[in-house]
Motif scaffolding. Structure first.
Motif, mmCIF file in Angstrom:
data_model
loop_
_atom_site.group_PDB
_atom_site.id
_atom_site.type_symbol
_atom_site.label_atom_id
_atom_site.label_comp_id
_atom_site.label_asym_id
_atom_site.label_seq_id
_atom_site.Cartn_x
_atom_site.Cartn_y
_atom_site.Cartn_z
ATOM 1 N N PRO A 1 -3.632 3.686 -3.991
ATOM 2 C CA PRO A 1 -4.238 2.776 -3.007
ATOM 3 C C PRO A 1 -3.930 1.315 -3.301
ATOM 4 O O PRO A 1 -3.594 0.542 -2.395
ATOM 5 N N LEU A 2 -4.030 0.907 -4.556
ATOM 6 C CA LEU A 2 -3.840 -0.496 -4.912
ATOM 7 C C LEU A 2 -2.429 -0.965 -4.610
ATOM 8 O O LEU A 2 -2.237 -1.993 -3.935
ATOM 9 N N PHE A 3 -1.421 -0.244 -5.058
ATOM 10 C CA PHE A 3 -0.042 -0.680 -4.844
ATOM 11 C C PHE A 3 0.316 -0.692 -3.364
ATOM 12 O O PHE A 3 1.041 -1.579 -2.898
ATOM 13 N N ASN A 4 -0.178 0.279 -2.599
ATOM 14 C CA ASN A 4 0.108 0.299 -1.158
ATOM 15 C C ASN A 4 -0.457 -0.926 -0.452
ATOM 16 O O ASN A 4 0.138 -1.437 0.501
ATOM 17 N N GLU A 5 -1.617 -1.382 -0.911
ATOM 18 C CA GLU A 5 -2.295 -2.491 -0.247
ATOM 19 C C GLU A 5 -1.763 -3.858 -0.667
ATOM 20 O O GLU A 5 -2.178 -4.880 -0.123
ATOM 21 N N LEU A 6 -0.847 -3.874 -1.611
ATOM 22 C CA LEU A 6 -0.293 -5.135 -2.088
ATOM 23 C C LEU A 6 0.987 -5.544 -1.364
ATOM 24 O O LEU A 6 1.397 -6.700 -1.445
ATOM 25 N N TYR A 7 1.618 -4.589 -0.660
ATOM 26 C CA TYR A 7 2.933 -4.864 -0.064
ATOM 27 C C TYR A 7 2.899 -4.771 1.455
ATOM 28 O O TYR A 7 2.173 -3.951 2.022
ATOM 29 N N PRO A 8 3.729 -5.587 2.136
ATOM 30 C CA PRO A 8 3.860 -5.486 3.591
ATOM 31 C C PRO A 8 4.623 -4.228 3.984
ATOM 32 O O PRO A 8 5.300 -3.608 3.154
ATOM 33 N N ALA A 9 4.540 -3.855 5.253
ATOM 34 C CA ALA A 9 5.059 -2.570 5.710
ATOM 35 C C ALA A 9 6.557 -2.420 5.508
ATOM 36 O O ALA A 9 7.042 -1.318 5.257
ATOM 37 N N ASP A 10 7.309 -3.514 5.629
ATOM 38 C CA ASP A 10 8.763 -3.389 5.569
ATOM 39 C C ASP A 10 9.280 -3.064 4.175
ATOM 40 O O ASP A 10 10.439 -2.685 4.023
ATOM 41 N N MET A 11 8.439 -3.206 3.141
ATOM 42 C CA MET A 11 8.867 -2.859 1.788
ATOM 43 C C MET A 11 7.769 -2.118 1.033
ATOM 44 O O MET A 11 7.769 -2.070 -0.195
ATOM 45 N N ARG A 12 6.850 -1.501 1.749
ATOM 46 C CA ARG A 12 5.708 -0.855 1.097
ATOM 47 C C ARG A 12 6.151 0.299 0.214
ATOM 48 O O ARG A 12 5.735 0.423 -0.940
ATOM 49 N N GLY A 13 6.986 1.177 0.746
ATOM 50 C CA GLY A 13 7.453 2.305 -0.046
ATOM 51 C C GLY A 13 8.239 1.864 -1.263
ATOM 52 O O GLY A 13 8.086 2.409 -2.362
ATOM 53 N N THR A 14 9.066 0.846 -1.086
ATOM 54 C CA THR A 14 9.861 0.326 -2.196
ATOM 55 C C THR A 14 8.967 -0.252 -3.281
ATOM 56 O O THR A 14 9.168 -0.002 -4.475
ATOM 57 N N GLY A 15 7.973 -1.036 -2.888
ATOM 58 C CA GLY A 15 7.074 -1.658 -3.855
ATOM 59 C C GLY A 15 6.251 -0.644 -4.615
ATOM 60 O O GLY A 15 6.114 -0.729 -5.844
ATOM 61 N N VAL A 16 5.676 0.318 -3.891
ATOM 62 C CA VAL A 16 4.872 1.361 -4.537
ATOM 63 C C VAL A 16 5.736 2.156 -5.519
ATOM 64 O O VAL A 16 5.348 2.410 -6.663
ATOM 65 N N GLY A 17 6.935 2.562 -5.052
ATOM 66 C CA GLY A 17 7.825 3.345 -5.900
ATOM 67 C C GLY A 17 8.248 2.591 -7.142
ATOM 68 O O GLY A 17 8.321 3.165 -8.236
ATOM 69 N N PHE A 18 8.511 1.278 -7.003
ATOM 70 C CA PHE A 18 8.974 0.512 -8.156
ATOM 71 C C PHE A 18 7.856 0.312 -9.181
ATOM 72 O O PHE A 18 8.034 0.589 -10.373
ATOM 73 N N CYS A 19 6.712 -0.186 -8.758
ATOM 74 C CA CYS A 19 5.637 -0.515 -9.709
ATOM 75 C C CYS A 19 5.160 0.720 -10.471
ATOM 76 O O CYS A 19 4.995 0.687 -11.697
#
Length: 432
Positions: A336-354
């Motif tokens: 939940p936390l990582f998903n809520e930190l990133y905008p939609a255009d890079m949400r999957g990328t941000g969650v996957g990276f962190c």
């Protein structure tokens, strides 16, 4: 606790069960290897170092798979990526049953890991964008508990296979059972729907997958990415510092062999499930930051008490439950936390990276424990390393904004199609 499920739409419920099944079947495929290690060592005539290499390679490839699949989900969609990763890890788990030597098994396990790491990343973003805001923490924490269910299923498959079949055949049959998750793709195709994402005000040019991956280092999210990576490192590092060396600590310094008994294994699995469910409840009650900080603090206190106090054998077995419970609560909070930190255009990328940067970086903590144990007791080394890791997690999460109650911009909820301002891809201001 489960009111959110009763209030959910059919799509929310189907998405929950699709991701729950995917994560549970991930655990089934992964944990079967840990149970089959003695039989594999005997079959191939390898040593413990080579067996450990298989686990390490699988861990690293799963992290890379999660990062790439997260970026792919931003490019081709969450549901399609979920289907691909499920087929991937199920197929390569099945092929492991036919490995004729150690190098073949090493390669196949690495490819399997690539798929199961990717499945988590795609499923986490799909869940976050489908479940309504006020229930996101509870639903995603509950999905994380599926790992305990899959772990328990792996134990049952192991017991059945090795009870009825010769050892060299039993471990191959276990891997063959790993093809079962492929059937989940039929459910995903028929019952899950890609979250409707609104177009940004100005259409952005298409980028390559590599370009998509590097977007998380843009100035607008760089601070979030760095802190998120540190948080992932602390969360995973503490877990692996404890779980990698706990059997050795109990056997060599406490002269216990309880980890080889079914009863102790059951306690560990139940503790993991309870930790995920407790974290799920607290995420929406006290917020993401307080929840992670609370579990990290409890982990530090519990592990230091576990390895440094002069406890009796019975006291150690009892304390093993909260040790597993608190260690499970932090990973259950990260989705939940990582998903809520990133905008939609890079949400999957941000969650996957962190999340997956933490997996790779955490590999250093078990090594550090081993190195430190040359100059101090193993228990002391475990306690210090775990405290450092969970201390990193506490500091990192307190540097992030509270995201409880945020609507995910750029996504149109099924239940409220007009609730999203389609001119923006950023997040609402934090609440609380």
């Amino acid at each position: 606790m489960f009111t959110w499920y009763k209030q959910g739409t059919p799509l929310e419920r189907n998405t929950f069960w699709g991701c729950f099944a995917g994560w549970g079947l991930d655990a089934l495929d992964v944990q079967m290897f840990t149970l089959a290690i003695p039989a594999i060592i005997a079959a191939y005539g390898i040593d413990h170092t080579q067996a450990g290499a298989i686990s390490s390679v699988t861990l690293i490839s799963s992290a890379l798979g999660g990062w790439i699949a997260g970026a792919l989900s931003d490019r081709i969609g969450r549901v399609r990526t979920l289907q691909i990763t499920i087929l991937w890890f199920a197929g390569f788990t099945f092929l492991c049953a036919f490995a004729q030597n150690f190098p073949q098994l090493l390669v196949l396990k690495a490819l399997q890991g690539f798929g199961f790491g990717g499945e988590w990343a795609a499923g986490a973003v799909l869940m976050a964008e489908t479940i309504r805001t006020e229930h996101r923490g509870k639903a995603m924490g509950a999905v994380q508990s599926a790992w305990a269910v899959g772990w328990g299923a792996a134990v049952l498959v192991y017991a059945a296979a090795f009870s009825w079949l010769p050892s060299d055949t039993a471990w191959r049959v276990m891997f063959a059972v790993g093809l079962v998750p492929a059937g989940l793709v039929l459910f995903v195709r028929r019952n899950l729907k890609e979250p409707a994402r609104v177009a940004p005000a100005s259409a952005a040019p298409k980028v390559s997958v590599l370009g998509q991956i590097t977007q998380v280092f843009q100035p607008r999210v760089l601070r979030t990415t760095v802190i998120g990576a540190v948080l992932g490192t602390g969360a995973h590092g503490g877990y692996y510092a404890i779980m990698t060396w706990l059997p050795t600590f109990l056997a060599k310094e406490r002269h216990l062999s309880v980890l080889n008994t079914g009863g102790y294994l059951a306690v560990v699995i139940v503790a993991f499930w309870c930790g995920c469910m407790l974290s799920a409840y607290l995420l929406d009650l006290i917020g993401r930051r307080r929840n992670v900080a609370l579990f990290a603090f409890c982990c530090i206190v519990t592990v230091l008490a576990y390895v440094m106090l002069p406890l009796t054998n019975t006291q150690m077995l009892v304390l093993g439950f909260p040790l597993g419970l608190f260690a499970a609560g932090i990973p259950a909070s990260l989705g939940p936390l990582f998903n809520e930190l990133y905008p939609a255009d890079m949400r999957g990328t941000g969650v996957g990276f962190c999340y997956n940067f933490g997996r790779i970086a955490s590999a250093g903590f078990p090594v550090l424990v081993g190195y430190m144990s040359h100059s101090m007791s193993l228990g002391m080394a475990i306690g210090i390393d775990a405290a450092i890791a969970y201390g990193l997690a506490m500091i990192a999460v307190l540097l992030l904004p509270e995201t409880r109650g945020k609507r995910l911009r750029g996504v149109v909820p099924e239940s409220a199609p007009d609730a999203v301002d389609n001119t923006r891809l950023t997040l609402d201001p934090p609440r609380g």
